[in-house]
Design a protein around this motif. Structure first.
Motif, PDB file in Angstrom:
ATOM      1  N   ASP A 409      -2.365  19.886  -0.498  1.00  0.00           N
ATOM      2  CA  ASP A 409      -1.858  21.373  -0.457  1.00  0.00           C
ATOM      3  C   ASP A 409       0.010  20.732  -0.637  1.00  0.00           C
ATOM      4  OD1 ASP A 409      -3.464  22.459   0.789  1.00  0.00           O
ATOM      5  OD2 ASP A 409      -3.579  21.507   2.846  1.00  0.00           O
ATOM      6  N   ALA A 410       0.203  19.907  -0.972  1.00  0.00           N
ATOM      7  CA  ALA A 410       2.000  19.467  -1.626  1.00  0.00           C
ATOM      8  C   ALA A 410       1.343  19.677  -3.161  1.00  0.00           C
ATOM      9  CB  ALA A 410       2.200  18.314  -1.637  1.00  0.00           C
ATOM     10  N   LEU A 411       0.226  19.439  -3.360  1.00  0.00           N
ATOM     11  CA  LEU A 411       0.669  19.169  -5.110  1.00  0.00           C
ATOM     12  C   LEU A 411       0.428  20.720  -5.577  1.00  0.00           C
ATOM     13  CD1 LEU A 411      -2.014  16.619  -6.774  1.00  0.00           C
ATOM     14  CD2 LEU A 411       0.777  16.943  -6.144  1.00  0.00           C
ATOM     15  N   LEU A 412      -0.267  22.100  -4.807  1.00  0.00           N
ATOM     16  CA  LEU A 412      -0.665  23.084  -5.186  1.00  0.00           C
ATOM     17  C   LEU A 412       0.683  23.815  -4.077  1.00  0.00           C
ATOM     18  CD1 LEU A 412      -3.579  23.417  -4.555  1.00  0.00           C
ATOM     19  CD2 LEU A 412      -2.678  22.958  -7.290  1.00  0.00           C
ATOM     20  N   GLY A 413       1.901  23.564  -3.245  1.00  0.00           N
ATOM     21  CA  GLY A 413       2.546  23.602  -3.085  1.00  0.00           C
ATOM     22  C   GLY A 413       2.457  24.515  -1.827  1.00  0.00           C
ATOM     23  N   ARG A 414       2.011  24.582  -1.272  1.00  0.00           N
ATOM     24  CA  ARG A 414       1.115  24.760   0.042  1.00  0.00           C
ATOM     25  C   ARG A 414       1.971  24.195   1.475  1.00  0.00           C
ATOM     26  NH1 ARG A 414      -4.907  24.671  -1.640  1.00  0.00           N
ATOM     27  NH2 ARG A 414      -4.618  26.333  -3.297  1.00  0.00           N
ATOM     28  N   SER A 415       2.384  23.054   0.793  1.00  0.00           N
ATOM     29  CA  SER A 415       3.026  22.152   2.086  1.00  0.00           C
ATOM     30  C   SER A 415       3.681  21.451   1.088  1.00  0.00           C
ATOM     31  CB  SER A 415       1.711  21.429   2.761  1.00  0.00           C
ATOM     32  OG  SER A 415       2.912  20.190   2.964  1.00  0.00           O
ATOM     33  N   GLU A 416       5.216  21.130   2.282  1.00  0.00           N
ATOM     34  CA  GLU A 416       6.121  20.622   1.820  1.00  0.00           C
ATOM     35  C   GLU A 416       6.111  19.209   2.021  1.00  0.00           C
ATOM     36  OE1 GLU A 416       9.954  20.743   0.881  1.00  0.00           O
ATOM     37  OE2 GLU A 416       8.857  22.391  -0.646  1.00  0.00           O
ATOM     38  N   THR A 417       5.607  18.940   2.719  1.00  0.00           N
ATOM     39  CA  THR A 417       4.956  17.261   2.818  1.00  0.00           C
ATOM     40  C   THR A 417       4.111  16.015   2.554  1.00  0.00           C
ATOM     41  OG1 THR A 417       3.727  17.774   4.983  1.00  0.00           O
ATOM     42  CG2 THR A 417       6.364  16.547   5.175  1.00  0.00           C
ATOM     43  N   ALA A 418       4.143  15.485   2.022  1.00  0.00           N
ATOM     44  CA  ALA A 418       3.038  14.587   1.608  1.00  0.00           C
ATOM     45  C   ALA A 418       2.742  13.570   2.135  1.00  0.00           C
ATOM     46  CB  ALA A 418       2.390  14.354  -0.228  1.00  0.00           C
ATOM     47  N   ARG A 419       3.105  12.067   1.351  1.00  0.00           N
ATOM     48  CA  ARG A 419       2.932  11.421   2.218  1.00  0.00           C
ATOM     49  C   ARG A 419       3.827  10.576   2.752  1.00  0.00           C
ATOM     50  NH1 ARG A 419       0.797   6.667  -1.029  1.00  0.00           N
ATOM     51  NH2 ARG A 419      -1.317   6.664  -2.276  1.00  0.00           N
ATOM     52  N   ASP A 420       3.518   9.075   3.824  1.00  0.00           N
ATOM     53  CA  ASP A 420       4.437   8.722   4.564  1.00  0.00           C
ATOM     54  C   ASP A 420       5.300   7.616   3.875  1.00  0.00           C
ATOM     55  OD1 ASP A 420       3.410  10.295   6.846  1.00  0.00           O
ATOM     56  OD2 ASP A 420       2.102   9.338   7.102  1.00  0.00           O
ATOM     57  N   TYR A 421       4.318   7.338   2.968  1.00  0.00           N
ATOM     58  CA  TYR A 421       5.109   6.113   2.502  1.00  0.00           C
ATOM     59  C   TYR A 421       4.422   6.053   0.823  1.00  0.00           C
ATOM     60  CZ  TYR A 421       4.632   3.771   6.890  1.00  0.00           C
ATOM     61  OH  TYR A 421       5.343   3.399   8.584  1.00  0.00           O
ATOM     62  N   ILE A 422       4.848   4.868  -0.528  1.00  0.00           N
ATOM     63  CA  ILE A 422       5.021   5.447  -1.700  1.00  0.00           C
ATOM     64  C   ILE A 422       4.909   3.761  -1.794  1.00  0.00           C
ATOM     65  CG2 ILE A 422       4.537   7.504  -2.292  1.00  0.00           C
ATOM     66  CD1 ILE A 422       6.866   7.039  -4.131  1.00  0.00           C
ATOM     67  N   ILE A 423       4.481   3.360  -2.460  1.00  0.00           N
ATOM     68  CA  ILE A 423       4.470   2.222  -3.111  1.00  0.00           C
ATOM     69  C   ILE A 423       5.327   2.130  -4.553  1.00  0.00           C
ATOM     70  CG2 ILE A 423       3.832   0.158  -3.994  1.00  0.00           C
ATOM     71  CD1 ILE A 423       1.800  -1.371  -1.647  1.00  0.00           C
ATOM     72  N   GLU A 424       6.093   1.539  -5.084  1.00  0.00           N
ATOM     73  CA  GLU A 424       6.984   1.333  -6.315  1.00  0.00           C
ATOM     74  C   GLU A 424       6.615   0.141  -6.769  1.00  0.00           C
ATOM     75  OE1 GLU A 424      10.828   3.036  -6.084  1.00  0.00           O
ATOM     76  OE2 GLU A 424      10.866   4.864  -5.048  1.00  0.00           O
ATOM     77  N   GLU A 425       6.353   0.522  -8.010  1.00  0.00           N
ATOM     78  CA  GLU A 425       6.232  -1.720  -8.540  1.00  0.00           C
ATOM     79  C   GLU A 425       7.332  -1.675 -10.018  1.00  0.00           C
ATOM     80  OE1 GLU A 425       1.873  -1.460  -9.586  1.00  0.00           O
ATOM     81  OE2 GLU A 425       2.791  -3.589 -10.933  1.00  0.00           O
ATOM     82  N   SER A 426       8.589  -2.220 -10.129  1.00  0.00           N
ATOM     83  CA  SER A 426       8.723  -2.811 -11.055  1.00  0.00           C
ATOM     84  C   SER A 426       8.202  -4.279 -11.593  1.00  0.00           C
ATOM     85  CB  SER A 426      10.473  -2.578 -10.377  1.00  0.00           C
ATOM     86  OG  SER A 426      10.194  -4.544  -9.718  1.00  0.00           O
ATOM     87  N   VAL A 427       9.281  -4.641 -12.663  1.00  0.00           N
ATOM     88  CA  VAL A 427       7.789  -5.829 -13.225  1.00  0.00           C
ATOM     89  C   VAL A 427       8.112  -6.696 -12.383  1.00  0.00           C
ATOM     90  CG1 VAL A 427       8.097  -4.929 -15.926  1.00  0.00           C
ATOM     91  CG2 VAL A 427       9.877  -5.909 -14.915  1.00  0.00           C
ATOM     92  N   VAL A 428       9.171  -7.053 -11.474  1.00  0.00           N
ATOM     93  CA  VAL A 428       9.056  -8.329 -10.804  1.00  0.00           C
ATOM     94  C   VAL A 428       8.620  -8.277  -9.303  1.00  0.00           C
ATOM     95  CG1 VAL A 428      10.745  -8.916 -12.770  1.00  0.00           C
ATOM     96  CG2 VAL A 428      11.364  -8.330 -10.564  1.00  0.00           C
ATOM     97  N   THR A 429       8.262  -6.907  -8.947  1.00  0.00           N
ATOM     98  CA  THR A 429       8.759  -6.880  -7.337  1.00  0.00           C
ATOM     99  C   THR A 429       7.881  -5.747  -6.480  1.00  0.00           C
ATOM    100  OG1 THR A 429       9.535  -7.644  -5.366  1.00  0.00           O
ATOM    101  CG2 THR A 429      10.547  -6.195  -6.887  1.00  0.00           C
ATOM    102  N   LEU A 430       7.211  -5.624  -5.452  1.00  0.00           N
ATOM    103  CA  LEU A 430       7.183  -4.127  -4.796  1.00  0.00           C
ATOM    104  C   LEU A 430       8.158  -3.551  -4.365  1.00  0.00           C
ATOM    105  CD1 LEU A 430       3.518  -5.321  -4.223  1.00  0.00           C
ATOM    106  CD2 LEU A 430       4.655  -3.900  -5.862  1.00  0.00           C
ATOM    107  N   SER A 431       8.214  -2.470  -4.239  1.00  0.00           N
ATOM    108  CA  SER A 431       8.920  -1.709  -2.623  1.00  0.00           C
ATOM    109  C   SER A 431       8.945  -0.565  -2.049  1.00  0.00           C
ATOM    110  CB  SER A 431      10.525  -0.526  -3.747  1.00  0.00           C
ATOM    111  OG  SER A 431      10.893  -1.292  -5.161  1.00  0.00           O
ATOM    112  N   LEU A 432       8.804  -0.209  -1.596  1.00  0.00           N
ATOM    113  CA  LEU A 432       8.384   0.695   0.101  1.00  0.00           C
ATOM    114  C   LEU A 432       9.385   1.651   0.275  1.00  0.00           C
ATOM    115  CD1 LEU A 432       5.332   1.302   1.399  1.00  0.00           C
ATOM    116  CD2 LEU A 432       6.567   0.200   3.558  1.00  0.00           C
ATOM    117  N   ARG A 433       8.384   3.179  -0.307  1.00  0.00           N
ATOM    118  CA  ARG A 433       9.337   4.170   0.512  1.00  0.00           C
ATOM    119  C   ARG A 433       8.435   4.900   1.959  1.00  0.00           C
ATOM    120  NH1 ARG A 433      11.835   7.752  -3.260  1.00  0.00           N
ATOM    121  NH2 ARG A 433      11.941   9.287  -1.300  1.00  0.00           N
ATOM    122  N   LYS A 434       9.546   4.900   2.355  1.00  0.00           N
ATOM    123  CA  LYS A 434       9.006   5.438   3.951  1.00  0.00           C
ATOM    124  C   LYS A 434      10.029   6.590   4.229  1.00  0.00           C
ATOM    125  CE  LYS A 434       8.233   4.802   8.881  1.00  0.00           C
ATOM    126  NZ  LYS A 434       9.056   4.382   9.780  1.00  0.00           N
TER     127      LYS A 434
END
Ligand code: NG6
Ligand code: CA
Length: 508
Positions: A409-434
């Motif tokens: 729904d978010a990908l097709l523009g039917r919703s403005e919200t998608a995930r509560d969390y995502i993980i971002e991976e750098s070469v040395v550590t992980l980050s969490l978005r909330k």
């Protein structure tokens, strides 16, 4: 006219009148290499013109908070194609002679799409390993894309800066003379071709030590390669060769639903755009490579229009990781940058734990189905798998694409919200978005084999801190103020959540 024929005609007219969304659109992923959030006109670039990408954005949905899973290529591509984070398999940037990372039998995005009746192809950069053990490039090279769901592949086997510097079509090197076999080594030098260390006078670009092995087309690469003279690529021809293969695939499959993973070499190093793009910008090869890449986007969209497929094709335009200027070759990217901001306002870049590492230019274009606009939804490329599966009614089994969530729904523009969390991976550590909170897990160079990266790119400095980092991107989108000390409970909660997700996967 017979009664039931008339009834059929009426049904047909009624359904035409409603113009229902095509239930199986063609799907094209335009996956650019190392393109930053701010490298396209619609996201603020003025020093390079990207009219074709801007047109996609004007008629599609432009995402402002969409992420690759990682700040480097191999784990990002792995996640896009498997719906599973690369860190689960300890993935790192791989050498050009690495074995196939996605093993036959592993469910993949293309194999899922094949269940829905799609013809599938990958054209361009691979960098996910090929074969088993020591690859003999003179025989059939497999397993590879064909063994994991792609009907057709035409590849740069690894990266532009790594040998072997040849094209691989399905299982075979193109243009190989059997009397001049290829050998590749990432250890001891093979063959008599000079290396950059031996003959710096032959080089078109000065290179760092890592990129100073075999010279091919005037550029020293990572790794050594013997033989295969007649099969060697010319970097300046990538643009026309890969675009031509894409055109052939689209034409050949215009009557079926097809999936094309078009994986650009641009704007990765070495940057050697075709002469007709040289001087398109004042930024030197990096800017000109962006102009070249934009031209390809225009060619592919024009092809779809010519075939009458535009309305029935979902295009996802995005990138595998953030921008980098000098990535091993002195090609004036730093000196001629001027006011251009490859990452827009964001901090960091390729390799980095900061936002620019994974926040990608991202556009979805599907005229007639996806309304034009801008979306701030928090999404990750790992979600494409489950979202397309949901859209096409393909069931996903337990243990399949464990990190992929259905955010269609978010990908097709039917919703403005998608995930509560995502993980971002750098070469040395992980980050969490909330939401707008961003937590970067502490890590130290001691005992970390990736510490070498710190010396390579100062953009990743922030990756190594003994202290946890916490940013509020709503107020501080450029990650200037680490407010971890002001929010110990939130830091604790996010660090725990990250630890859980590391083990469990997002869907379990
Ligand atoms: C690094 C290379 C870099 C680039 C990167 C892969 C060195 C010092 N740097 O190892 O030039 O090739 O790998 O880029 O070797 S990526 O976009 O495919 O992840
Ligand atoms: Ca990349």
């Amino acid at each position: 006219m017979k009664k039931n024929a008339l009834f059929g005609l009426i049904l047909l007219l009624v359904s035409c009148g409603e113009a229902p969304a095509p239930d199986k659109p063609n799907i094209i992923i335009l996956y650019v290499d190392d393109l930053g959030y701010g490298d396209i006109g619609v996201n603020g670039a003025t020093a390079v013109q990207t009219p074709n990408i801007d047109r996609l954005a004007a008629g599609g949905l432009n995402f402002t908070d969409a992420h690759s899973t990682a700040a480097t290529c191999t784990p990002s591509r792995y996640a896009l194609l498997t719906g599973e984070h690369g860190f689960r398999s300890n993935l790192d940037i791989v050498d050009g002679d690495a074995s196939a990372l996605i093993r036959p039998g592993k469910p993949t995005l293309p194999s899922m799409l094949k269940k829905a009746g799609y013809s599938t192809a990958v054209i361009g950069k691979w960098h996910l390993g090929l074969g088993d053990g020591v690859v003999d490039w003179n025989k059939e090279v497999k397993p590879g894309p064909r063994e994991i769901g792609f009907d057709y592949s035409f590849l740069m086997p690894s990266t532009g800066d790594r040998v072997p510097s040849v094209y691989l079509e399905n299982h075979t090197i193109i243009g190989l003379d059997p009397n001049d076999p290829i050998a590749v080594s990432y250890g001891e030098k093979v063959g008599s071709r000079p290396t950059g260390r031996e003959r710096p006078d032959l080089l078109r670009y000065q290179a760092d030590d890592q990129h100073s092995d075999t010279i091919i087309n005037g550029v020293s690469r990572i790794g050594t390669m013997a033989g295969g003279e007649a099969a060697l690529w010319l970097d300046e021809e990538f643009v026309d060769i890969f675009t031509g293969k894409a055109r052939d695939f689209i034409r050949g499959n215009k009557d079926d639903p097809f999936f094309l993973f078009y994986s650009f070499h641009d704007i990765h190093v070495p940057r050697l755009p075709n002469p007709r793009f040289i001087g398109k910008t004042d930024m030197g090869p990096r800017g000109d490579a962006i102009a070249q890449m934009d031209w390809v986007v225009g060619e592919i969209t024009a092809e779809l229009e010519m075939l009458g497929l535009a309305e029935n094709t979902l295009i996802l335009f995005t990138s595998d990781n953030g921008p980098v200027l000098n990535d091993g070759y002195s090609d004036q990217a730093v000196e001629r940058l001027g006011n251009h901001k490859p990452a827009g306002i964001y901090k960091g870049g390729k390799y980095s734990a900061f936002e620019a590492g994974t926040r990608m230019p991202t556009i979805i274009h599907w005229p007639g189905t996806v309304d034009a606009g801008v979306s701030e939804a928090l999404i990750s490329q790992v979600d494409l798998y489950a979202s397309l599966a949901a859209m096409l009614g393909v069931e996903i089994a337990d243990g399949e694409a464990v990190d992929s969530l259905n955010v269609v729904d978010a990908l097709l523009g039917r919703s403005e919200t998608a995930r509560d969390y995502i993980i971002e991976e750098s070469v040395v550590t992980l980050s969490l978005r909330k939401g707008n909170w961003k937590y970067i897990a502490p890590t130290s160079p001691q005992g970390n084999e990736r510490a070498q990266w710190v010396a390579i790119d100062k953009a990743i400095e922030g990756g190594f801190t003994a202290q946890a980092q916490l940013y509020n991107l709503a107020e501080d989108p450029t990650e200037q103020n680490n407010i971890a000390n002001d929010h110990p409970e939130l830091v604790q909660e996010m660090s725990q959540k990250l630890a859980e997700l590391r083990i469990s996967g997002f869907r379990n």
